[in-house]
Structures are given as structure tokens and as C-alpha cells.
Scaffold this motif. Structure first.
Motif, PDB file in Angstrom:
ATOM      1  N   LEU A 243      31.541 -55.165  57.217  1.00 61.14           N
ATOM      2  CA  LEU A 243      32.612 -54.164  57.304  1.00 61.14           C
ATOM      3  C   LEU A 243      33.993 -54.802  57.243  1.00 61.14           C
ATOM      4  O   LEU A 243      34.955 -54.172  56.798  1.00 61.14           O
ATOM      5  N   GLU A 244      34.101 -56.047  57.691  1.00 58.53           N
ATOM      6  CA  GLU A 244      35.388 -56.748  57.645  1.00 58.53           C
ATOM      7  C   GLU A 244      35.762 -57.150  56.216  1.00 58.53           C
ATOM      8  O   GLU A 244      36.935 -57.356  55.907  1.00 58.53           O
ATOM      9  N   ILE A 245      34.763 -57.252  55.350  1.00 60.36           N
ATOM     10  CA  ILE A 245      34.996 -57.693  53.967  1.00 60.36           C
ATOM     11  C   ILE A 245      35.206 -56.513  53.027  1.00 60.36           C
ATOM     12  O   ILE A 245      36.026 -56.563  52.105  1.00 60.36           O
ATOM     13  N   SER A 246      34.478 -55.429  53.277  1.00 58.89           N
ATOM     14  CA  SER A 246      34.506 -54.268  52.385  1.00 58.89           C
ATOM     15  C   SER A 246      35.872 -53.597  52.377  1.00 58.89           C
ATOM     16  O   SER A 246      36.563 -53.542  53.389  1.00 58.89           O
ATOM     17  N   HIS A 247      36.234 -53.042  51.212  1.00 58.22           N
ATOM     18  CA  HIS A 247      37.534 -52.381  51.043  1.00 58.22           C
ATOM     19  C   HIS A 247      37.479 -50.895  51.390  1.00 58.22           C
ATOM     20  O   HIS A 247      38.509 -50.281  51.667  1.00 58.22           O
ATOM     21  N   TYR A 248      36.279 -50.292  51.341  1.00 60.43           N
ATOM     22  CA  TYR A 248      36.138 -48.852  51.553  1.00 60.43           C
ATOM     23  C   TYR A 248      34.805 -48.611  52.255  1.00 60.43           C
ATOM     24  O   TYR A 248      33.742 -48.696  51.640  1.00 60.43           O
TER      25      TYR A 248
END
Length: 306
Positions: A143-148
Motif C-alpha cells: 500500500l505504501e508503494i501503490s499510487h491508487y
């Protein structure tokens, strides 16, 4: 030059649903979303885990037959492939006995999983996969890496904890609830329910959520984007079963939401139409083509209720 193909990653459970008197069916809410996104032309990947057993090999074979990549489905040598005993009541609603300590309870955070999210337009997840510590920790890293981040709440008793849901909502950009789940969430937070709009605004403010979807069964679906609200009706179809209808709705929504330049009307029409199309067939992942769906959608033009 043609725009790049939109990509989504669905995280969590992939399993076999065992229905009474029937053969097993591929299931798991995140996988159902991935299946329908793939049918809609989205490059959909699945981050999950199966056991080193025949059921796991069958799942991977099914994914390959459906042209869904298996690169990020881990093979666990200690825990089995997930199975769920499903029953359907007199209202055609499905109920599930979800076996614990299965492969997707132990999804590892890998370099490859993290790398794929750098070029992905959306990460779709729910609460069920976060029931065990290892998979939960992996999810929070991703979740820290994802943009959306797209959170399909999808509460399955007793496999959720209120504090965890709050933590996930704080990492979310788009949250999808059904009406009962929204009211449960407000109750968890000590917020009295007055109106749907008031409840949505409260959740938006509490968790800094721009986008919320409320699926309302026969009363349609509501999409809130910041302070704007869009209500769309359902399409009257003969219901075969409701298994996976919410997953197909979300996939329809995202397939247009990720497409550059799509209007809210196009997004909601796609969502409602795909949900109805799948409800009119048997199973969460029936065989169909994009052309089949487009024909269905064109038969039932929609207008917003507000």
C-alpha cells in the motif's frame, strides 16, 4: 500514439469455492475482480499464494487458460491451497465457511511484488486477506508503494478487526461498501446514522477519502467523488445467483475509472451493467467475451437518478 494499456493488481485470496452438488469453482473476491478486469481489457495481475498441491496446480492452469498472469502467485510448500465450503440460501445469497491457515494467509513481500506496483494504475484489496499477520504485513508494505489503493471492504465474519479496517482506510483512495457495511462502519466509529450522504461525508472526512462507492442492491449504486454524489439504478434482470456480483461491479467501475478521459456516466454505466450481466449468469466468473458484455450493455441504456 496509443495510450499504454491500463494495469491493475489484485491482492489476496484465490481459492476453490465448493458448492453443494456441483463441481468446484474458482473464487476469492480479489481474483473475481482480476478476472473481470481482464475481460474488460485491463492488464490484471494477481498477488496471492497457492499450495504445492493438485488444487493449486489446477488454479494456476485455470488462470493461464483465462490469460491471467501467474507470475506473482506464490507456491507455498507448507500450507494448502484454499477451499471454501459455500451454501446458497432461499434468497440466492451465498454463505461461506472459509478454511484458515491456507497458502494465501502467508503471502510474502517480494522484490517482484513491489516492482510491479511501480507501473500499476491500481491495487485492489479487501479485509479477508489481512486476517493473518504475514499477509497483512505484506499488504501494508504494498500500500505504501501503490499510487491508487482500492479497498473493497467485503466484511466476512469473524475475519476482521475494527482497528485493522481503520488502518487500511487511512491508506485508501477509493473505498467500496455495500449499504450494510457502511452502516456497520459508522457504528464501529460511534457515528449515528442519519442519511446516506451524511454517513459518506463523515467517512470521507475521517479517512481523507475522496472516492466512495455504496452498492445498494435493488436500489442501485451511489458514487461519491469529493462533494459530488451520483446515483444510478440497477438493471432489471433475472437473477441466476449473486455470487461475485459486487466484484464484477467493482471491476466494471475500475475498467472505466482507469481509462483516461472517462466521464462519471461512462464509469457508472460500465459498473452497473457488468454487475447485472454477471448476476444474470451462473457463477462469479462465467465465460464471456467483451463483445458479449457490450451487447448486453447496449440493450439497457442507463440514466443517473441524481
Amino acid at each position: 500514439m496509443k495510450d499504454k494499456k491500463n494495469k491493475a493488481v489484485c491482492f489476496g485470496e484465490i481459492l476453490w469455492d465448493i458448492f453443494p452438488g456441483e463441481q468446484k469453482r474458482v473464487g476469492g473476491a480479489p481474483f473475481n475482480v482480476a478476472y473481470h478486469l481482464s475481460r474488460m481489457g485491463i492488464d490484471a495481475n494477481m498477488i496471492s499464494s497457492v499450495g504445492n498441491d493438485q488444487l493449486g496446480r489446477d488454479l494456476l492452469e485455470k488462470m493461464k487458460n483465462w490469460n491471467i498472469p501467474t507470475d506473482h502467485v506464490q507456491i507455498n510448500t507448507e500450507y494448502p491451497t484454499s477451499t471454501v465450503i459455500a451454501t446458497v440460501d432461499e434468497h440466492n445469497d451465498a454463505h461461506y465457511d472459509i478454511v484458515e491457515d491456507v497458502a494465501w494467509d502467508f503471502i510474502e513481500a517480494t522484490k517482484e511484488n513491489k516492482e510491479i506496483l511501480n507501473s500499476t494504475d491500481a491495487l485492489v484489496f479487501g479485509t479477508l486477506a489481512a486476517r493473518k499477520e504475514e499477509t497483512r504485513n505484506t499488504l501494508f508494505q504494498l500500500l505504501e508503494i501503490s499510487h491508487y489503493n482500492v479497498f473493497d471492504i467485503n466484511l466476512r465474519e469473524p475475519y476482521y478487526e475494527v482497528g485493522m479496517i481503520k488502518d487500511l482506510l487511512h491508506k485508501t483512495h477509493l473505498a467500496k461498501f455495500n449499504k450494510a457495511e457502511m452502516r456497520m462502519m459508522l457504528d464501529f466509529l460511534g457515528k449515528d446514522y442519519t442519511t446516506e450522504e451524511d454517513g459518506i461525508k463523515y467517512l470521507q472526512d475521517k479517512f481523507d477519502l475522496e472516492e466512495i462507492i455504496i452498492s445498494k442492491g435493488s436500489k442501485g449504486a451511489l458514487y461519491a467523488n469529493q462533494d459530488k454524489f451520483y446515483l444510478y439504478p440497477t438493471i432489471p434482470v433475472t437473477i441466476k445467483d449473486t455470487v461475485g456480483s459486487g466484484d464484477s461491479f467493482l471491476a466494471g467501475f475500475l475498467s472505466k475509472r482507469l481509462e483516461k478521459g472517462s466521464s462519471v456516466h461512462e464509469i457508472m454505466t460500465q459498473a452497473v451493467s457488468l454487475g447485472a450481466f454477471i448476476t444474470s449468469q451462473e457463477g462469479a466468473c462465467p465465460e464471456y467475451s467483451l463483445e458479449d458484455f457490450i451487447r448486453f450493455k447496449n440493450e439497457y441504456p442507463l440514466s443517473a437518478l441524481r
